[in-house]
Design a protein around this motif. Structure first.
Motif, PDB file in Angstrom:
ATOM      1  N   ARG A   1       0.826  -1.211   0.000  1.00  0.00           N
ATOM      2  CA  ARG A   1       0.000   0.000   0.000  1.00  0.00           C
ATOM      3  C   ARG A   1       0.858   1.257   0.000  1.00  0.00           C
ATOM      4  NH1 ARG A   1      -4.648  -1.393   4.380  1.00  0.00           N
ATOM      5  NH2 ARG A   1      -6.014  -2.530   2.988  1.00  0.00           N
ATOM      6  N   ASP A   2       1.961   1.236   0.759  1.00  0.00           N
ATOM      7  CA  ASP A   2       2.862   2.393   0.774  1.00  0.00           C
ATOM      8  C   ASP A   2       3.440   2.658  -0.612  1.00  0.00           C
ATOM      9  OD1 ASP A   2       2.431   2.732   3.480  1.00  0.00           O
ATOM     10  OD2 ASP A   2       4.349   1.845   4.099  1.00  0.00           O
ATOM     11  N   SER A   3       3.808   1.599  -1.322  1.00  0.00           N
ATOM     12  CA  SER A   3       4.351   1.762  -2.668  1.00  0.00           C
ATOM     13  C   SER A   3       3.292   2.307  -3.622  1.00  0.00           C
ATOM     14  CB  SER A   3       4.897   0.433  -3.196  1.00  0.00           C
ATOM     15  OG  SER A   3       6.039   0.056  -2.472  1.00  0.00           O
ATOM     16  N   LEU A   4       2.080   1.795  -3.508  1.00  0.00           N
ATOM     17  CA  LEU A   4       0.998   2.319  -4.339  1.00  0.00           C
ATOM     18  C   LEU A   4       0.765   3.791  -4.045  1.00  0.00           C
ATOM     19  CD1 LEU A   4      -1.561  -0.638  -4.113  1.00  0.00           C
ATOM     20  CD2 LEU A   4      -0.182  -0.005  -6.098  1.00  0.00           C
ATOM     21  N   LYS A   5       0.761   4.156  -2.780  1.00  0.00           N
ATOM     22  CA  LYS A   5       0.556   5.557  -2.377  1.00  0.00           C
ATOM     23  C   LYS A   5       1.686   6.436  -2.897  1.00  0.00           C
ATOM     24  CE  LYS A   5      -1.159   8.790   0.546  1.00  0.00           C
ATOM     25  NZ  LYS A   5      -1.163   9.954  -0.307  1.00  0.00           N
ATOM     26  N   TRP A   6       2.926   5.945  -2.840  1.00  0.00           N
ATOM     27  CA  TRP A   6       4.072   6.705  -3.338  1.00  0.00           C
ATOM     28  C   TRP A   6       3.889   7.019  -4.816  1.00  0.00           C
ATOM     29  CZ3 TRP A   6       7.984   6.198  -6.927  1.00  0.00           C
ATOM     30  CH2 TRP A   6       9.058   7.075  -6.794  1.00  0.00           C
ATOM     31  N   PHE A   7       3.484   6.007  -5.593  1.00  0.00           N
ATOM     32  CA  PHE A   7       3.267   6.227  -7.023  1.00  0.00           C
ATOM     33  C   PHE A   7       2.095   7.161  -7.277  1.00  0.00           C
ATOM     34  CE2 PHE A   7       6.141   2.782  -8.085  1.00  0.00           C
ATOM     35  CZ  PHE A   7       6.716   3.289  -9.241  1.00  0.00           C
ATOM     36  N   GLU A   8       1.017   7.007  -6.526  1.00  0.00           N
ATOM     37  CA  GLU A   8      -0.127   7.906  -6.700  1.00  0.00           C
ATOM     38  C   GLU A   8       0.273   9.349  -6.429  1.00  0.00           C
ATOM     39  OE1 GLU A   8      -3.576   4.642  -5.472  1.00  0.00           O
ATOM     40  OE2 GLU A   8      -2.737   5.975  -3.935  1.00  0.00           O
ATOM     41  N   ASP A   9       1.083   9.560  -5.388  1.00  0.00           N
ATOM     42  CA  ASP A   9       1.552  10.908  -5.091  1.00  0.00           C
ATOM     43  C   ASP A   9       2.436  11.457  -6.187  1.00  0.00           C
ATOM     44  OD1 ASP A   9       0.161  10.760  -2.718  1.00  0.00           O
ATOM     45  OD2 ASP A   9       1.944  10.388  -1.467  1.00  0.00           O
ATOM     46  N   CYS A  10       3.360  10.637  -6.686  1.00  0.00           N
ATOM     47  CA  CYS A  10       4.272  11.083  -7.748  1.00  0.00           C
ATOM     48  C   CYS A  10       3.508  11.385  -9.038  1.00  0.00           C
ATOM     49  CB  CYS A  10       5.337  10.026  -8.030  1.00  0.00           C
ATOM     50  SG  CYS A  10       6.564   9.887  -6.728  1.00  0.00           S
ATOM     51  N   LEU A  11       2.574  10.543  -9.395  1.00  0.00           N
ATOM     52  CA  LEU A  11       1.817  10.751 -10.627  1.00  0.00           C
ATOM     53  C   LEU A  11       0.853  11.924 -10.496  1.00  0.00           C
ATOM     54  CD1 LEU A  11       1.100   7.043 -11.643  1.00  0.00           C
ATOM     55  CD2 LEU A  11       2.742   8.615 -12.668  1.00  0.00           C
ATOM     56  N   GLY A  12       0.517  12.279  -9.268  1.00  0.00           N
ATOM     57  CA  GLY A  12      -0.368  13.405  -9.037  1.00  0.00           C
ATOM     58  C   GLY A  12       0.317  14.757  -9.149  1.00  0.00           C
ATOM     59  N   ARG A  13       1.643  14.746  -9.196  1.00  0.00           N
ATOM     60  CA  ARG A  13       2.390  16.025  -9.279  1.00  0.00           C
ATOM     61  C   ARG A  13       2.195  16.682 -10.611  1.00  0.00           C
ATOM     62  NH1 ARG A  13       7.742  13.625  -6.692  1.00  0.00           N
ATOM     63  NH2 ARG A  13       6.857  13.310  -4.693  1.00  0.00           N
TER      64      ARG A  13
END
Length: 172
Positions: free
Chosen positions: A160-172
């Motif tokens: 879940r942390d990895s998914l959240k990291w990617f969601e945050d990065c792609l949201g930039r």
């Protein structure tokens, strides 16, 4: 003789108690769900998030490489850049496809390698290449698709942390 017998009895009792405590700790760390439906719902949420991230990532990678190819006439074509690190046996099957189809055919780790090879294009989005690589590997584990071992709460949390990291990065 009596003293030695009592000492052995106490040692065995302590070993048994330690073993019981250890197995209870392991049992507590494993995922506990009330039903198979609850576990299936958990997997469905994780799979949905991963699929959205993968779809967005493929689209962004393709768009960034296309834009860079238009800007830098010295660069190879979009298809050649995408296929640069693909093994030759797979490359034969993909070379005739348009760039979007090639990008859609890439395996997760191939997509990771493509981003790492074109890092200058993605550095502002992902910032830390090492963090990017670790999160890509974590998501590639796909514990739900493999019957390798039991999954515990830590595995789910890391995923879940990895998914959240990617969601945050792609949201930039």
């Amino acid at each position: 003789m009596m003293y030695e017998g009592l000492r052995l009895y106490i040692e065995k009792k302590q070993d048994v108690q330690a073993s019981i405590a250890s197995s209870e700790a392991e049992k507590g760390a494993q995922l506990q769900y009330d039903s198979v439906d609850e576990w299936a719902e958990e997997l469905a949420v994780i799979n949905r998030r991963r699929n959205i991230i993968e779809r967005n990532l493929r689209s962004i990678v393709l768009d960034f490489i296309k834009f860079d190819s238009l800007q830098n006439k010295n660069e190879k074509s979009v298809s050649e850049r995408i296929l640069r690190k693909i093994p030759s046996e797979r490359k034969k099957d993909l070379i005739r496809l348009p760039p979007r189809e090639i990008a859609n055919q890439l395996f997760w780790l191939e997509l990771c390698e493509l981003i790492e090879n074109e890092w200058r294009l993605f550095e502002k989005m992902f910032i830390d290449k090492k963090q990017f690589h670790l999160n890509m590997l974590q998501i590639n584990k796909r514990f739900d698709a493999h019957a390798k071992e039991d999954i515990d709460r830590l595995d789910i949390g890391l995923y879940r942390d990895s998914l959240k990291w990617f969601e945050d990065c792609l949201g930039r």
